[in-house]
Design a protein around this motif. Structure first.
Motif, PDB file in Angstrom:
ATOM      1  N   GLN A   1      10.895   8.973   1.447  1.00 18.11           N
ATOM      2  CA  GLN A   1      12.048   8.216   1.954  1.00 18.11           C
ATOM      3  C   GLN A   1      13.002   7.931   0.805  1.00 18.11           C
ATOM      4  O   GLN A   1      14.207   8.146   0.910  1.00 18.11           O
ATOM      5  CB  GLN A   1      11.604   6.896   2.575  1.00 18.11           C
TER       6      GLN A   1
ATOM      7  N   VAL B   1      13.532   1.185   1.847  1.00 15.59           N
ATOM      8  CA  VAL B   1      12.209   1.367   2.451  1.00 15.59           C
ATOM      9  C   VAL B   1      11.311   2.139   1.503  1.00 15.59           C
ATOM     10  O   VAL B   1      10.161   1.757   1.249  1.00 15.59           O
ATOM     11  CB  VAL B   1      12.342   2.111   3.795  1.00 15.59           C
TER      12      VAL B   1
ATOM     13  N   PHE C   1      10.268  -0.091  -1.204  1.00 10.10           N
ATOM     14  CA  PHE C   1       9.372  -1.143  -0.715  1.00 10.10           C
ATOM     15  C   PHE C   1       7.975  -0.591  -0.445  1.00 10.10           C
ATOM     16  O   PHE C   1       6.969  -1.236  -0.744  1.00 10.10           O
ATOM     17  CB  PHE C   1       9.959  -1.742   0.563  1.00 10.10           C
ATOM     18  N   ALA C   2       7.943   0.647   0.079  1.00 12.56           N
ATOM     19  CA  ALA C   2       6.650   1.203   0.456  1.00 12.56           C
ATOM     20  C   ALA C   2       5.733   1.298  -0.751  1.00 12.56           C
ATOM     21  O   ALA C   2       4.524   1.109  -0.634  1.00 12.56           O
ATOM     22  CB  ALA C   2       6.844   2.585   1.067  1.00 12.56           C
TER      23      ALA C   2
ATOM     24  N   PRO D   1       0.734   4.020   5.893  1.00 10.65           N
ATOM     25  CA  PRO D   1       0.893   2.709   6.530  1.00 10.65           C
ATOM     26  C   PRO D   1      -0.453   2.014   6.653  1.00 10.65           C
ATOM     27  O   PRO D   1      -1.476   2.659   6.856  1.00 10.65           O
ATOM     28  CB  PRO D   1       1.456   3.046   7.909  1.00 10.65           C
ATOM     29  N   GLU D   2      -0.411   0.692   6.548  1.00 11.36           N
ATOM     30  CA  GLU D   2      -1.646  -0.087   6.520  1.00 11.36           C
ATOM     31  C   GLU D   2      -2.531   0.233   7.720  1.00 11.36           C
ATOM     32  O   GLU D   2      -3.715   0.465   7.603  1.00 11.36           O
ATOM     33  CB  GLU D   2      -1.268  -1.566   6.518  1.00 11.36           C
ATOM     34  N   VAL D   3      -1.879   0.329   8.889  1.00  7.22           N
ATOM     35  CA  VAL D   3      -2.659   0.483  10.112  1.00  7.22           C
ATOM     36  C   VAL D   3      -3.438   1.792  10.061  1.00  7.22           C
ATOM     37  O   VAL D   3      -4.647   1.829  10.236  1.00  7.22           O
ATOM     38  CB  VAL D   3      -1.728   0.457  11.340  1.00  7.22           C
TER      39      VAL D   3
END
Lengths: 553, 643, 99, 523
Positions: D348, D424, D427-428, D517-519
């Motif tokens: 990104q 983003v 941040f990621a 992603p965390e999930v």
């Protein structure tokens, strides 16, 4: 012939054969291989005869013709030799070991001849100065012997005298310079040195305008030059004492200890390294003086400023070429065994030269002095290439010399054009707004400056890159860094001149750009053309240089 | 279809703003027509939804992929469900009405075309906001309405105060937007997406910490948009804009976007109780804050703005209560949309008749001069104070109950605050009412042109001097009447039989709250408090004459007049501090950063000048240097050998 | 006698000459000092030639003389012309160009 | 052997430059039209490149490769990946507007001599710059790139130093001195950086034995190429320094405000929107491509510097009194974002950075050119000299506002997409960095709106009362740019499709993967 029996001429003489005088065997001289030098020197002698016998009116043209033809023919001969393979496969030592005919020698001789030719044009320029009493005059004194401002001078001017001797002098200088990088023994080296120095001393003194400066320059140059050559000679003596011979090959063998039979005397001196190191240092010093390396540079600004500008251009380019050629041969042929001794020293010299040359140039106010200091800085860059003790080093230096010399000749040729009432207007303040007055000349000069600064797509960049690359590959990375930093500094004052020419308003009483005859025009055009060509498509010349990049021994 | 809904006003904006002067004549009609069109479309869609079963009333229209990047998908997709359609109707409905109203209100403004362009732009953006199917698109609408509000607040740009107010509004909102964007980033790193469905369904998969963070960031955004403490300061100044703007954007729709955001993200908040608590606190504080400010303002619009703030406080409070509150929040939002818009339009009408005088102390006894305005305004007034039977009564009462229903001390405190708020509301609204429509006609004995309003709004070019109060034209009064109807009956329509709640339930989920005391007790309490407030107000402004120049007032009054010094705080800390910071940075950049560079240059130059002196012209000194150099050379060479 | 001594002498002469160049003002004298240095070189050349028993050194010495003579010609010409313009043969007076 | 399209894109403007320069002094207008025509032709070629480029295909396409200086191991080697195409397009798109906007900037004064032909020079230089910039975007041979990277300084230098705003407070004399100071500063800064890079370029050859980027990448991939850690880091620094000067990164930025302040608006746009992009582009392609390890090693420092640039630039923009300098500092802040995006090493971030280069180019062009129109009307760069322009010139004010909104990256306009992607991306991987960078968007709003308020709103100042609104030519500059901003804001897909594969390659160069992603990670 074998390197062991150096100078058959003398040594055979030295052996008396039971009272009876032995026949002196005629030395073998390879005239063909020496032809370039011979042509030029011969033409110089011819030029003197011309001075003696040709009526004054016709001299100028006669001299110009003779010189031009000689230089051209010399160049043709060089090319012929190169084509004949003397640069590569059939490279060898000629004239009883006195002169080497090999790649570097021929390459540099070619460059010197071309530069000499271009310089000759600027010498012969006669349209820049206003005609005196209806006679066209060039930039040389009417009569060098007459005191400036004296009646005799006025008379000389009135009579339309011109110092046509400059042409033979130029030819002698060129001849000496051609021998200098080809010299294969210390004696020839010394002779060549003097042969091209003495005419230059004289030429420096011959300016038509600003004669006081001119004479001062000549005196300084002469005294310091003689001083330096004295050191050189002493160095030669010491080397001779060390090796028992002045032949490069012989000395190299002795240094490396690969000499055949060792006479007791030789054994005695061979052990004494001080002789060797001292001698080597002194000879090197003489050469560094000629290339204008710090701290042997101080003559450069004064002489460049005082000498007649055409002479300055010739000196600045050709002398450097010859001197660096000789330096290369000395270091690569005679003293390779000493590499670990001279390289660190040279590192220092190169670094100091680059830095000081660049820094001091910043505050210069006279264009000729500015170029002088820039030439010092460039000497430093070239030294960086010399230090890379490998074939790439040699070829890169050769290329750099070719590129640099043409830029220099061209730049000084432009300087001759910018004139006001007092002759050439060399003070920078007078160059303000030149770009507005005559954009073309300013643009050409800008190209030269950019080449000096080493901006891509100019020969200066190609050369600088070649040299630095060689140095880096030779393990002199720190030197490269110093190099780029000092070029950054150097860029500043080149830019300053450009700013002055283009961005500042022209002064009302500013100088005018004289309309030159085809001669100077050609000179400048050639300079510019070479600058651009070597910048955009350097490959052919790089190949040439790398083919020529091996010394014969 | 959904896209069309947005396209209509968007088209209007494009046409009106790019159209150039030749549209000046018809511009406002085009704008109004398109607004109306989208309302019609909305109605049709609504009908469509009604036709479906309660559970499958969620339509998603996927237009195209907006930002497709490695591991990052943002689509332009719209989601139509009960919640969004509610907003759509409110926005387009009230919006259309206000368009109509503006035709009259902006009649004399030569830039009317652009005004309508902006209004349409706002409608489009607001619709995107409520219809978006993912948070990034919502962000787009979010900033879009911000832009529209910026343009409309600063519509009279020649007034420095207006320009400043607009800038302030945008900046404060930006702070809120920071929260929204950070929230979106958090969602992205947590769920790998920020579309509603996966995020809200995925809530269970991640820890409460993350969710709380997300929720708080969303709350920050909501505070910015909905003028909640601590980001409320912009709303008062926003009244610089033309009154229809205040009515539409700063009362009915945009400012409620924050509530929408919280309700929309209900699942997240439900899973983050701490965040919810913060929400309720913010709501409660703002509720009081706004009410208090509302009591002190003499500028009728500012007073209404304070009331707006406090009403939204109610909504936020309700939203913070979770499933038991969401539906009520939205319901109050809608009713408030009606009566507050009505009130503002009324205020506008009053100003229209009073040379754009906004100081209530210079009004008085206007009821006879502008009866329609009086009646509509009065109905709105009754609605907002929660007069039994009118819409405000239902919605507010429910919220108060829910607040108590939160249970425990929190419940009591929140409920108490809500109750108190109701009282204050009654007080300041009565005050407004009395000062404006009753009492002696203070405007008769006024100095000529009102000095504190040097630049008169272009809408009123009937000179200064003693105003001649008059009723506004039909085109203005009709919308007021319609809204008045809304404010009277909406509440009852929604409230009775929990119709509204059930309508929203599939989206917001709903749970019956159980107040510690019986519901009717709360209701009675509310009414009593309300009556008290009214009485107090009447005692102060009804019986005694109102001084035409504001008295110094008590400490609290003065504080309230200055928005409880919140602005002064901002000014001193942020503005002054910022100015000092930037100025010093400019200095640093010039002297330090640049100085280093120039310093180096100068240093080299100096070095050069010093080295130059070595070149002193003496041939012999040159010789010395050569000699020394040689010595060095030799020494170095020998040294090399030695080591 | 050991030819090395001649070397010492030569070195001495050379140094004297060099010092002269550095300290003397009169251009002519400076020039003579340079000549002295050259001759010192000649002496050492000849001494070495003797040591090594070949004639190269002596030959070089001859060449050096010739060169020295040539230098005299050029040098005197320049110095004299300078003298005639400035009426002084001091090298220190000739410093129009500096910095 | 197919038609050398890439070469053509550069040769056309180069020839155009020569032709323009050759136009006789009298035929000034002809020169302008010629320049415009040539730039449009180049645009056509650039579009052709974009069409011929197949995003799904090989990494470098439309490649051309000839020996140039074998002695140096230098090849004339061109080729574009998605990023290259995007930037070539940007350049080709902007130049016509720059030419159009600068239509009258170089008309000679009556006082100047007739032989002095500033107009021809001006446009010729612009085209020259275009040619060199395009080549540096297309070159896949490090040395070739370096050549143009350096050479483009010269025409830029003349553009900055030779042409300034007409009416300059403090008179023509002061203007000239300030101009040449700015020009020299620009040149020396960049030249110094470039020369240090030269050393690094040489070092690279010594270390890698080749200048060809594809070869080096391949060698690295096959594990044939291994640089010593320290060598790689030193070389990286050499390259990075040059690029950091070019794409002004704090604290090497001080040349930009001077240059942009003194140059005419079109030239300022040329600097910040086109030329400086070469720096950020080169970071993405060469720093990361050639020295992945060193890049990762340097990342923390670079990120900090980028953050400083973002905040510092924005704060200084707030503090400026000169419109152009304000835009300059704003650009510094934006370049901070770009560099941030390049070095956070997420797809990104890098896609964002690339889009950012394009979008920032367009938005700055819109803002700066309109500002230029304004300045040329009033003859002053000081914000304080304006006020109430909105009333007298609403269209000008409107375009100016949209440019400003783009600068503060309002959603719906192109810059938002890129800025959000960068944020983003940052941040990621580094949440804190992302949050700090987010403050930049508030500051951006601050300086933009303050600028707009001070110049456009409020009571009309007498000096500006007579200002005419935008003329047709000027509208022809502003309108398309704005249209482009909106289009790329709502539908950036064409661009992202170009960029994505290239970014994938870069990511694999530096052997980095996006954080899950965390999930998903939980699963």
């Amino acid at each position: 012939m074998s390197a062991s029996a150096v100078h058959g001429l003398w040594t055979d003489l030295a052996a008396p054969a039971d009272g009876s005088i032995a026949k002196i065997p005629a030395p073998t001289i390879e005239y063909a291989q020496l032809s370039p030098v011979m042509i030029v020197i011969g033409a110089a002698v011819l030029g003197i005869l011309v001075e003696a016998f040709v009526p004054r009116r016709a001299r100028y043209h006669a001299q110009l013709f003779v010189s031009a033809v000689a230089l051209a023919a010399g160049f043709a001969a060089v090319v012929a030799l190169a084509v004949g393979g003397h640069a590569t496969t059939r490279a060898g030592i000629a004239a009883e070991g006195a002169i080497a005919v090999d790649g570097p020698a021929l390459f540099l001789q070619g460059v010197i001849l071309l530069v000499g030719l271009v310089a000759l044009f600027t010498f012969a320029e006669r349209r820049l100065d206003p005609a005196a009493h209806g006679n066209r005059v060039d930039s040389f004194a009417a009569q060098a012997a007459s005191v400036p401002g004296s009646d005799s001078e006025k008379a000389a001017v009135k009579a339309g005298f011109t110092t046509t001797e400059v042409f033979p002098l130029l030819l002698f200088a060129v001849g000496g310079m051609m021998v200098f990088p080809a010299a294969n023994d210390l004696l020839t080296l010394f002779i060549a040195l003097e042969v091209f120095s003495l005419p230059l001393y004289l030429l420096c003194a011959l300016a038509r305008r600003k004669r006081l400066l001119s004479q001062e320059a000549a005196v300084k140059y002469f005294l310091l030059g003689a001083f330096a050559s004295a050191f050189t000679l002493f160095g030669i003596a010491l080397l001779y004492g060390y090796a028992g011979s002045v032949s490069y090959g012989r000395i190299a063998q002795v240094v490396e200890g690969t000499v055949g039979e060792v006479s007791p005397a030789l054994a005695g001196t061979m052990g004494n390294d001080v002789l060797l190191l001292l001698g080597a240092a002194l000879v090197t010093m003489g050469l560094l003086f000629k290339v204008g390396a710090v701290p042997f540079h101080m003559w450069t600004p004064d002489v460049y400023q005082g000498a007649p500008t055409p002479v300055t251009g010739f000196m600045a380019s050709a002398t450097k070429v010859a001197a660096f050629g000789a330096l290369l041969r000395l270091l690569y042929v005679v003293l390779p065994g000493l590499r670990w001794d001279w390289r660190p020293v040279m590192w220092g010299v190169a670094a100091v030269t680059m830095v000081i040359g660049a820094i001091v140039a910043i505050t210069q106010t006279d264009i000729k002095r500015l170029l002088a200091y820039s030439s010092i800085a460039h000497a430093g860059f070239i030294l960086a290439g010399v230090i890379a003790a490998k074939p790439e080093g040699i070829s890169s230096v050769l290329f750099y010399l070719a590129a640099y010399s043409f830029v220099t000749v061209g730049a000084f040729a432009v300087v001759t054009l910018v004139r006001d009432a007092g002759g050439e207007a060399t003070h920078l303040s007078k160059w303000a707004g030149l770009g507005r007055r005559s954009p073309l000349v300013a643009a050409v000069f800008a190209v030269f400056l950019l080449a000096f600064a080493g901006i891509p797509l100019t020969s200066g960049f190609a050369g600088k890159f070649a040299v630095f690359k060689a140095a880096a590959e030779g393990g002199a990375a720190p030197l490269v860094v110093v190099g780029v930093l000092s070029s950054a500094v150097a860029a500043f004052f080149y830019i300053r001149v450009i700013v002055l020419m283009f961005f500042s308003e022209p002064k009302p009483d500013g100088p005018t750009v004289a309309v030159a005859s085809p001669l100077t025009t050609v000179a400048i055009a050639v300079g510019a053309a070479v600058t651009v060509v070597l910048g955009v498509a350097p490959q052919y010349f790089l190949d040439l240089a790398s083919q020529a990049g091996t010394f014969v021994r | 279809m959904i896209a069309l809904l947005i396209a209509a006003p968007l088209l209007g904006a494009a046409v009106l703003l790019c159209g150039g002067r030749r549209l000046d004549r018809a511009g406002h009609w085009i704008g109004t027509a398109l607004a109306a069109l989208s309302f019609v479309l909305g109605a049709v869609l609504f009908a469509g939804l009604l036709g479906r079963g309660a559970e499958d009333r969620t339509l998603v229209q996927h237009l195209y992929s907006w930002i497709p990047v490695e591991g990052f998908q943002a689509d332009v997709a719209f989601r139509l469900d009960q919640l969004s359609i509610t907003f759509v109707l409110l926005i387009t409905g009230v919006g259309s009405l206000i368009h109509v109203y503006s035709i009259g209100y902006m009649e004399h403004d030569e830039r009317r075309r652009r005004f309508f362009g902006y209004l349409n732009l706002f409608l489009a953006a607001m619709l995107i906001l409520v219809l978006a199917d993912n948070y990034l698109l919502l962000y787009l609408g979010w900033e879009g309405v911000g832009l529209a509000s910026y343009l409309l607040i600063g519509f009279w740009q020649h007034k420095p105060s207006a320009a400043t107010a607009a800038k302030k509004a945008f900046l404060v909102n930006r702070v809120g937007d920071m929260g929204l964007s950070i929230a979106i980033m958090l969602m992205f790193t947590t769920f790998g997406t920020f579309a509603f469905t996966p995020v809200l369904d995925g809530v269970g998969k991640t820890g409460e910490g993350t969710l709380t963070a997300i929720a708080l960031m969303l709350l920050l955004a909501a505070c910015g948009k909905s003028a909640q403490v601590p980001l409320q300061s912009w709303l008062g100044d926003a009244m610089e804009g033309p009154t229809p703007v205040s009515a539409l954007i700063h009362a009915a729709t945009m400012v409620t976007a924050g509530v929408y955001l919280i309700v929309r993200s209900g699942a997240i908040f439900n899973a983050a109780p701490d965040a919810q608590l913060v929400v309720t606190i913010v709501g409660a504080v703002t509720l009081l804050f706004g009410a208090i400010v509302g009591c002190a303002k003499d500028d009728i619009k500012k007073a209404l703005a304070g009331s707006t703030m406090s009403q939204i406080g109610y909504m936020v409070l309700a939203a913070g209560l979770g499933p038991i509150g969401y539906a009520f929040a939205i319901m109050h939002l809608v009713t408030h949309g009606f009566f507050k818009a009505g009130l503002f339009l009324g205020a506008g009408s009053v100003m229209h008749g009073m040379n754009d005088e906004v100081d209530m102390r210079k009004y008085g006894g206007l009821r006879t001069y502008m009866p329609v305005t009086f009646v509509t305004f009065g109905l709105g007034y009754l609605a907002i104070i929660g007069f039994p039977g009118l819409s405000g009564f239902f919605s507010k009462d429910l919220i108060i109950e829910a607040a108590f229903a939160k249970g425990g001390t929190q419940g009591w405190i929140l409920g108490g605050v809500a109750l108190l708020g109701a009282g204050i509301t009654a007080f300041y609204m009565t005050r407004v009412m009395l000062m404006t429509f009753f009492g002696e006609e203070r405007w008769r004995n006024l100095p000529a042109a009102s000095p504190d309003q040097p630049d008169v709004e272009p809408a009123a070019d009937h000179g200064g001097g003693v105003p001649h109060p008059h009723e506004s034209p039909k085109v203005m009064t009709v919308p007021m009447i319609v809204l008045a109807f809304g404010s009277v009956f909406a509440g009852a329509f929604f409230g009775i039989g929990e119709r509204f709640v059930h309508w929203l339930e599939p989206v917001t989920s709903f749970a019956h709250g159980h107040p510690p005391v019986a519901a009717w007790v709360v209701t009675v309490a509310t009414v009593t408090v309300m009556v008290l407030g009214v009485g107090l107000a009447w005692a102060q402004y009804g019986r005694r004459p109102v001084p035409a120049v504001a008295p110094r007032g008590s400490l609290l009054t003065r504080a309230a007049r200055r928005d409880l010094y919140q602005d002064d705080f901002n000014h001193v800390v942020l503005v002054r501090g910022g100015e000092h910071l930037t100025r010093s940075l400019v200095y640093v950049d010039h002297t330090l950063v640049d100085g280093v560079v120039n310093g180096t240059a100068a240093g080299v130059g100096g070095l050069s000048a010093r080295m130059r002196r070595l070149q002193n012209g003496f041939a012999r000194s040159y010789a010395v240097s050569m000699f020394g150099g040689t010595a060095l050379l030799v020494a170095a060479t020998l040294l090399m050998r030695a080591v | 006698m050991n030819p090395v001594n001649y070397l010492y002498l030569a070195a001495l002469l050379f140094t004297i000459g060099a010092t002269g160049v550095l300290v003397r003002r009169n251009a002519i004298v400076v020039f003579m000092c340079i000549e002295l240095m050259l001759n010192a070189c000649n002496l050492s050349l000849i001494a070495f030639s003797r040591m090594h028993g070949n004639l190269d050194g002596q030959i070089i010495a001859f060449f050096t003389m010739v060169v020295a003579a040539a230098e005299v010609v050029v040098g005197l010409a320049i110095i004299v012309s300078l003298f005639r313009t400035r009426h002084s043969a001091s090298v220190d007076d000739a410093r129009l160009m500096k910095l | 052997m197919s038609f050398p399209l890439l070469t053509a894109t550069a040769v056309l403007p180069a020839l155009g430059a020569v032709a323009t320069a050759a136009v006789p002094a009298a035929r000034r207008e002809a020169a302008k039209w010629l320049a415009l025509l040539v730039s449009l032709g180049t645009l056509v070629l650039a579009v052709l490149v974009a069409v011929r480029f197949d995003p799904g295909g090989a990494r470098f396409q439309l490649t051309e490769s000839y020996d140039w200086i074998p002695a140096f191991g230098v090849r004339y080697e061109l080729g574009v990946d998605g990023i290259g195409v995007a930037l070539v397009l940007l350049t080709a798109v902007l130049i016509p507007f720059i030419v159009l906007a600068g239509w009258h900037d170089a008309d000679p004064l009556e006082t100047q001599s007739k032989r002095w032909r500033p107009t021809q020079g001006f446009f010729a230089l612009i085209l020259m710059v275009e040619a060199m910039v395009i080549l540096s975007f297309e070159a896949t041979d490090v040395f070739l790139f370096y050549i143009f990277f350096e050479a483009m300084l010269i025409p830029m230098y003349f553009l900055i130093g030779g042409f300034g705003d007409r009416a300059h407070q403090g008179g023509e004399e002061a203007a000239a001195t300030q101009r040449s100071y700015a020009a020299v500063k620009f040149l020396l800064y960049n030249l110094a950086g470039g020369l240090i890079m030269l050393a690094a370029v040489i070092g690279l050859y010594v270390a890698a034995g080749s200048f060809s980027l594809p070869d080096i990448l391949a060698a690295r991939a096959d594990g044939e190429l291994t640089m010593g850690t320290n060598t790689e880091r030193l070389l990286f620094l050499g390259f990075f320094l040059a690029f950091a000067v070019k794409a002004p990164l704090w604290p090497l930025h001080t040349w930009l405000p001077n240059a942009m302040g003194e140059a005419t608006a079109p030239v300022a746009v040329l600097i910040t929107a086109v030329v400086d992009k070469v720096g950020t582009f080169a970071m993405l392609r060469f720093c990361l491509g050639l020295f992945p390890e060193a890049s990762k090693w340097a990342t923390p420092v670079v990120l900090v510097l980028a953050l400083i640039s973002i905040v510092y630039g924005a704060l200084l923009a707030v503090g400026q009194r000169d419109i152009k300098r304000l835009v300059a500092y704003a650009s510094i802040s934006h370049f901070g974002f770009i560099i941030l995006g390049v070095f956070v090493m997420t797809s990104q971030g890098q896609s964002g950075a690339t889009l950012y280069m394009v979008n920032h180019g367009i938005s700055t062009a819109a803002l700066m050119l309109v500002a230029g129109f304004l300045i040329s009307r009033r003859g002053s760069r000081l914000i304080a000299d304006y006020g109430g322009v909105q009333k007298v010139a609403p269209v000008l004010a409107g375009t100016f506002l949209i440019g400003g909104l783009a600068t503060l990256s309002l959603p719906g306009l192109a810059p938002f997409v890129s800025e959000f992607l960068v944020l983003v991306g940052a941040f990621a991987r580094y949440p804190v960095v992302g949050i700090i960078a987010t403050f930049g968007i508030v500051l951006a709003a601050l300086y933009t709106l303050v600028l707009y308020q001070r110049t456009m709103t409020g009571p009309v100042r007498p000096e500006v009362a007579k200002l005419p609104d935008l003329r047709v030519r000027e509208l022809a500059v502003a309108a398309p740019l704005i249209a482009l901003l909106i289009f790329l804001g709502v539908y950036p897909q064409p661009l992202t499709d170009l960029v994505n594969p290239a970014v994938r390659h870069t990511m694999s160069d530096v052997q980095q993967h996006d954080p899950e992603p965390e999930v998903e990670a939980a699963k």
